[in-house]
Design an enzyme around this catalytic site. Structure first.
Site, PDB file in Angstrom:
ATOM      1  N   CYS A  32       0.834  -1.204   0.000  1.00  0.00           N
ATOM      2  CA  CYS A  32       0.000   0.000   0.000  1.00  0.00           C
ATOM      3  C   CYS A  32       0.871   1.258   0.000  1.00  0.00           C
ATOM      4  CB  CYS A  32      -0.914   0.000   1.215  1.00  0.00           C
ATOM      5  SG  CYS A  32      -1.863   1.515   1.327  1.00  0.00           S
ATOM      6  N   HIS A  95      -4.122   0.664   7.815  1.00  0.00           N
ATOM      7  CA  HIS A  95      -4.623   0.341   6.472  1.00  0.00           C
ATOM      8  C   HIS A  95      -6.087  -0.112   6.485  1.00  0.00           C
ATOM      9  CE1 HIS A  95      -4.184  -0.935   2.269  1.00  0.00           C
ATOM     10  NE2 HIS A  95      -4.918  -1.982   2.603  1.00  0.00           N
ATOM     11  N   ASN A 135     -14.320   9.104  -1.645  1.00  0.00           N
ATOM     12  CA  ASN A 135     -14.937   7.978  -2.324  1.00  0.00           C
ATOM     13  C   ASN A 135     -14.570   6.752  -1.525  1.00  0.00           C
ATOM     14  OD1 ASN A 135     -15.757   9.643  -4.461  1.00  0.00           O
ATOM     15  ND2 ASN A 135     -13.832   9.326  -5.555  1.00  0.00           N
ATOM     16  N   HIS A 146      -6.780   2.063   1.433  1.00  0.00           N
ATOM     17  CA  HIS A 146      -6.343   2.777   2.637  1.00  0.00           C
ATOM     18  C   HIS A 146      -7.303   3.951   2.932  1.00  0.00           C
ATOM     19  CE1 HIS A 146      -2.935   3.364   5.442  1.00  0.00           C
ATOM     20  NE2 HIS A 146      -3.575   4.499   5.591  1.00  0.00           N
ATOM     21  N   HIS A 148      -8.773   7.180   3.190  1.00  0.00           N
ATOM     22  CA  HIS A 148      -8.329   8.516   2.776  1.00  0.00           C
ATOM     23  C   HIS A 148      -9.442   9.265   2.070  1.00  0.00           C
ATOM     24  CE1 HIS A 148      -7.951   6.419  -1.077  1.00  0.00           C
ATOM     25  NE2 HIS A 148      -7.852   7.587  -1.669  1.00  0.00           N
ATOM     26  N   GLN A 150     -10.073  13.150  -0.343  1.00  0.00           N
ATOM     27  CA  GLN A 150      -9.364  13.995  -1.286  1.00  0.00           C
ATOM     28  C   GLN A 150      -9.879  15.422  -1.196  1.00  0.00           C
ATOM     29  OE1 GLN A 150      -8.523  12.144  -5.227  1.00  0.00           O
ATOM     30  NE2 GLN A 150     -10.141  10.734  -4.629  1.00  0.00           N
TER      31      GLN A 150
END
Ligand SMILES: [Zn+2]
Ligand SMILES: [Zn+2]
Ligand SMILES: [Zn+2]
Length: 328
Positions: A32, A95, A135, A146, A148, A150
């Site tokens: 990752c 993760h 998303n 992972h 996250h 944006q």
């Protein structure tokens, strides 16, 4: 290559980012690129042994600060440089974590990061809209598991927030300077059937006109134009309400629910949005049922007319039960 092309039939920009074809696609968990870099291990995006929350510029950006002026285009269909900034926000070094499983304190810290990035990116002269989103899940097309989100800092106000702001501005001028979103929120509170979680400063509800069966909107109760203007108490409450909603989402069908999460707030183009922009978060989960997804097909994509097979009152009731911890 980052380029904008104007669609004069819909009066909107389309962004082209050709290098994105090469981006990493669902690497195995042990490779990752968003994990911390372990001693002797392969180098990831984060050159540290551990981290709390990390923000960095996307290596495969949809918009780039130094995008060149295009030599394409005509007066009918202009082109422009795809200038902008794309950042990745890593929620945790774990993760396998998800926002729903994180502590309120971590989500509270994330709210702080979002508010900070909104202010910082919004102060860049060519940035007109800071769009914070996530998303989640392969059903939404994520390329990295992972946890996250944006941030896209656009050089224009994108069509959907623009439409919402125009509607709010028109409403305001026709209704003695009232805020459209404040009035929608009052109506949801009075009715009550679609409210799924209520904190001290934020309310989550399935809107009367939801486009997805389990769509929810999380509204600030105070008429505040951006996340950066939330008080400390309001930031805590946003974290608490988000956590409650997300835990409910995961209880709904008994698995970690995919979704798109987006934030709508004031553009950063220098205009005044008091009483027009009203900070809120919107969630669009693609699931109609545990097995069935809602696809954006002909009517939604080609006509822009959403067809939904469940009434918001019904889905809100199911979701509220999940949020409150009863068996849905
Ligand atoms: Zn990872
Ligand atoms: Zn308002
Ligand atoms: Zn909105």
């Amino acid at each position: 290559m980052n380029q904008l092309r104007w669609d004069p039939t819909l009066e909107e920009w389309v962004a082209y980012a050709t290098h994105r074809q090469d981006r990493t696609f669902l690497p195995p968990a042990e490779y990752c690129p968003l994990d911390p870099t372990k001693p002797g291990g392969f180098p990831t995006e984060v050159p540290r042994e551990s981290y709390d929350i990390v923000v960095f510029e996307n290596k495969f950006p949809s918009f780039a600060p130094g995008a060149p002026e295009p030599d394409e285009g005509s007066p009918l269909t202009p082109a422009a440089a795809g200038r902008g900034i794309c950042e990745v926000v890593l929620y945790s070094e774990d993760h396998y974590a998800t926002l729903a499983g994180m502590s309120e304190r971590r989500i509270r810290n994330l709210v702080e990061v979002w508010a900070d990035r909104y202010a910082e990116l919004g102060s860049v002269d060519f940035v007109e809209y800071v769009f914070i989103f996530e998303n989640k899940g392969e059903a939404i097309g994520v390329t990295l598991h992972h946890p996250h989100g944006q941030i896209y800092a656009y050089p224009f106000v994108p069509p959907r927030p623009k439409r919402e702001l125009e509607a709010a501005r028109a409403y305001r001028s026709q209704h003695e300077n009232r805020c459209l979103h404040c009035d929608l929120l009052s109506q949801e509170h009075e009715d009550g059937r679609r409210v799924v979680a209520k904190g001290e400063h934020f309310t989550a509800f399935v809107p009367f006109y939801a486009h997805f069966p389990y769509e929810t909107h999380v509204y600030a109760r105070r008429c505040v134009p951006s996340i950066a203007r939330l008080s400390g108490e309001e930031r805590w409450d946003l974290a608490r309400v988000l956590k409650r909603l997300l835990v409910g989402y995961d209880r709904l069908f008994g698995f970690s629910l995919p979704y798109m999460m987006v934030m709508h707030q004031a553009p950063t183009d220098g205009e005044n949005y008091e009483g027009v922009a009203h900070f809120h978060v919107e969630f669009y989960p693609p699931n109609r049922t545990a097995e069935k997804l809602k696809y954006l097909a002909g009517s939604e994509t080609g006509a822009g007319a959403y067809i939904v097979d469940a009434l918001p009152e019904r889905t809100a009731e199911t979701l509220r039960e999940a949020v409150e911890g009863a068996a849905p």
